[in-house]
Enzyme design. Structure first.
Site, PDB file in Angstrom:
ATOM      1  N   TYR A 142      59.404 -19.951  88.157  1.00 17.89           N
ATOM      2  CA  TYR A 142      58.067 -19.408  87.904  1.00 17.89           C
ATOM      3  C   TYR A 142      57.156 -20.566  87.542  1.00 17.89           C
ATOM      4  CZ  TYR A 142      54.297 -16.864  85.481  1.00 17.89           C
ATOM      5  OH  TYR A 142      53.084 -16.378  85.075  1.00 17.89           O
ATOM      6  N   ASP A 237      57.684 -29.294  87.696  1.00 15.31           N
ATOM      7  CA  ASP A 237      56.977 -28.406  86.773  1.00 15.31           C
ATOM      8  C   ASP A 237      57.739 -28.427  85.447  1.00 15.31           C
ATOM      9  OD1 ASP A 237      56.072 -24.852  86.696  1.00 15.31           O
ATOM     10  OD2 ASP A 237      55.832 -26.494  85.271  1.00 15.31           O
ATOM     11  N   LYS A 265      52.656 -25.773  76.995  1.00 16.75           N
ATOM     12  CA  LYS A 265      53.525 -25.361  75.875  1.00 16.75           C
ATOM     13  C   LYS A 265      53.590 -26.416  74.756  1.00 16.75           C
ATOM     14  CE  LYS A 265      56.206 -22.339  78.913  1.00 16.75           C
ATOM     15  NZ  LYS A 265      55.935 -20.969  78.460  1.00 16.75           N
TER      16      LYS A 265
HETATM   17  P1  KE4 Z   1      51.159 -20.461  81.403  1.00 18.49           P
HETATM   18  O1  KE4 Z   1      50.048 -20.197  82.394  1.00 18.49           O
HETATM   19  O2  KE4 Z   1      51.827 -19.178  80.934  1.00 18.49           O
HETATM   20  O3  KE4 Z   1      50.709 -21.364  80.241  1.00 18.49           O
HETATM   21  O4  KE4 Z   1      52.282 -21.328  82.129  1.00 18.49           O
HETATM   22  C1  KE4 Z   1      52.848 -20.827  83.323  1.00 18.49           C
HETATM   23  C2  KE4 Z   1      54.201 -21.492  83.519  1.00 18.49           C
HETATM   24  C3  KE4 Z   1      54.300 -22.519  84.435  1.00 18.49           C
HETATM   25  N1  KE4 Z   1      55.477 -23.157  84.642  1.00 18.49           N
HETATM   26  C4  KE4 Z   1      56.585 -22.819  83.926  1.00 18.49           C
HETATM   27  C5  KE4 Z   1      57.868 -23.555  84.176  1.00 18.49           C
HETATM   28  C6  KE4 Z   1      56.525 -21.782  82.967  1.00 18.49           C
HETATM   29  O5  KE4 Z   1      57.642 -21.466  82.267  1.00 18.49           O
HETATM   30  C7  KE4 Z   1      55.312 -21.095  82.753  1.00 18.49           C
HETATM   31  C8  KE4 Z   1      55.190 -19.954  81.761  1.00 18.49           C
HETATM   32  N2  KE4 Z   1      56.405 -19.508  81.159  1.00 18.49           N
HETATM   33  C9  KE4 Z   1      56.466 -18.133  80.723  1.00 18.49           C
HETATM   34  C10 KE4 Z   1      57.853 -17.923  80.102  1.00 18.49           C
HETATM   35  N3  KE4 Z   1      58.769 -17.438  81.037  1.00 18.49           N
HETATM   36  C11 KE4 Z   1      55.339 -17.798  79.780  1.00 18.49           C
HETATM   37  C12 KE4 Z   1      55.509 -16.473  79.064  1.00 18.49           C
HETATM   38  C13 KE4 Z   1      54.596 -15.417  79.615  1.00 18.49           C
HETATM   39  O6  KE4 Z   1      54.414 -15.372  80.845  1.00 18.49           O
HETATM   40  O7  KE4 Z   1      54.086 -14.622  78.787  1.00 18.49           O
END
Ligand code: KE4
Length: 428
Positions: A142, A237, A265
């Protein structure tokens, strides 16, 4: 004082699903989400005043533990001088220098406000730099919710993707090729089929969004070689793994240098900060230097940057990562021992401050293997732990996170609670 369910009912009236991010709604595990009132160190407290040992950690940012006093102080001090200016600040230079100093592959870096913005822009940059349209991602990884990434594998191995979200026209994902994680042959076949059409590969170098899944030996090395051979951009990523699995992310653990890296993060320490960066010759294509546009009102926000900078500096404490890794490993090993002693098919893995738990006999290396685990037993485990004051990620397809505040006694407390829970859960 409202109960969690009263708050959830009220939230659902004005917020779709009662949450601002779907995973928080507990739909994959059932039950009522806990509305967090406050957090400190390794613990969170819900609206009913119940305390939990927290292994979600805001999905990665809370690596120091919640509300670290020095991070809170840095935020307060920054806020006293104003919240946002829409003009450059010295703090943005300091965090850029801090990131570049830690990740040798990043010669230049641009700040944004989320991981989604970072990956969306990194892909646009790779397309602008190469002049190519197609991209490769992997099933189970993701990278945020940009349209071209909300895609599942096409019907045939090398056919282009189909949207996983309504509202994404097929045309928006027609250039996205979705392959199996850890399947290097499929990547090689894709480059052979489209030798000069692939702009980039974007990969979670250690996957954390299909639960924790590590790359098999040679997988990342193979991606690096193929991208170099065919002139494609390799994007790591590291939104989740950056400064989480070690002081230099996965690229530090493996010595493999991507062309671009995305972060978020940990670099925001709980505040909205994302970043993309890498080779200067590629970054030279980003506006205002080059033709690849990207912008953001709150990019590099001084209050958010203050939290991120304070966090990065505190991570430099001697022995921080050794301790973090030891605690994650203690938890993973302890859970595995107790589950197996209770006759439950269970395995667990960890790397740095991330861990994965799987209700299956062996550690998975593909999404298919994770999907074949006993999801019903995970749900029983999740709720059994929650009822006893331990907050795991509400999905069998998410990684867990330990912080610097999770000391041995907290891990041991978690393990003794888990022993009780394993004794109660039955085969599905
Ligand atoms: P954000 O847009 O949520 O800050 O980041 C997206 C993203 C991009 N790349 C990786 C590897 C990620 O894990 C994420 C976001 N991770 C999720 C957890 N599985 C955020 C939690 C959520 O979606 O509420």
């Amino acid at each position: 004082m409202s109960s969690n369910s009263e708050l959830f009912d009220r939230a659902c009236k004005t917020i779709p699903g009662g949450v601002n991010s779907p995973v928080r709604a507990f739909r994959s595990v059932g039950g009522t989400p806990r509305f967090i009132q406050r957090a400190q160190g390794a613990h969170v407290w819900d609206a009913e005043g119940k305390r939990y040992i927290d292994y979600v950690g805001s999905w990665g940012p809370a690596i120091l533990g919640h509300a670290h006093p020095e991070v809170v102080k840095a935020v307060q001090q920054a806020a006293e001088h104003g919240l946002s200016f829409g003009a450059p600040t010295e703090a943005e230079i300091e965090i850029a220098e801090a990131i570049v100093a830690r990740l040798p592959s990043m010669e230049q870096v641009r700040l944004v406000s989320s991981g989604t913005e970072a990956t969306m822009t990194a892909i646009r940059l790779a397309r602008g730099y190469t002049g190519r349209a197609r991209i490769i991602k992997f099933e189970g990884c993701y990278h945020g919710h940009a349209d071209s990434l909300l895609v599942k594998a096409g019907s045939g191995m090398l056919t282009f993707g189909n949207p996983t979200s309504s509202g994404v026209p097929a045309e928006f994902v027609q250039h996205t090729l979705v392959l199996d994680y850890n399947n290097l042959d499929a990547v090689e076949a894709a480059f052979k089929k489209y030798p000069d059409q692939i702009a980039c590969i974007i990969v979670e170098p250690i996957a954390g969004n299909m639960n924790l899944v590590k790359p098999r030996k040679g997988f990342l090395e193979g991606l690096r070689e193929l991208c170099t051979k065919y002139g494609a951009v390799l994007i790591f990523d590291e939104v989740m793994t950056g400064f989480r699995v070690g002081p230099q992310g996965v690229q530090g653990l493996t010595g493999i240098q991507p062309d671009l890296t995305t972060l978020a993060k940990v670099i925001g320490g709980g505040m909205p900060v994302g970043a993309f960066g890498g080779r200067a010759d590629i970054m030279a294509h980003i506006a205002p230097l080059g033709g690849v546009y990207q912008a953001g009102t709150l990019s590099g926000n001084p209050v958010a940057v203050a939290a991120g900078l304070a966090t990065l500096r505190l991570l430099d404490a001697p022995g921080f990562y050794e301790n973090l890794s030891a605690r994650s490993a203690q938890l993973a090993k302890g859970l595995e021992e107790r589950a197996r002693a209770a006759g439950i098919a269970f395995s667990a893995d960890s790397v740095g401050g991330m861990f994965g738990i799987y209700f299956r006999d062996s550690i998975p290396s593909t999404l298919e293997e994770v999907s074949a685990s006993d999801i019903e037993r995970f749900k029983q485990f999740f709720h059994g732990m929650l009822e006893r004051g331990v907050h795991f990620a509400p999905s069998a397809f998410e990684a867990g996170f330990v912080s610097g505040a999770h000391d041995e006694s907290i891990i041991n407390e978690t393990l003794s609670i888990a022993e009780e829970v394993f004794a109660t859960i039955k085969a599905a």
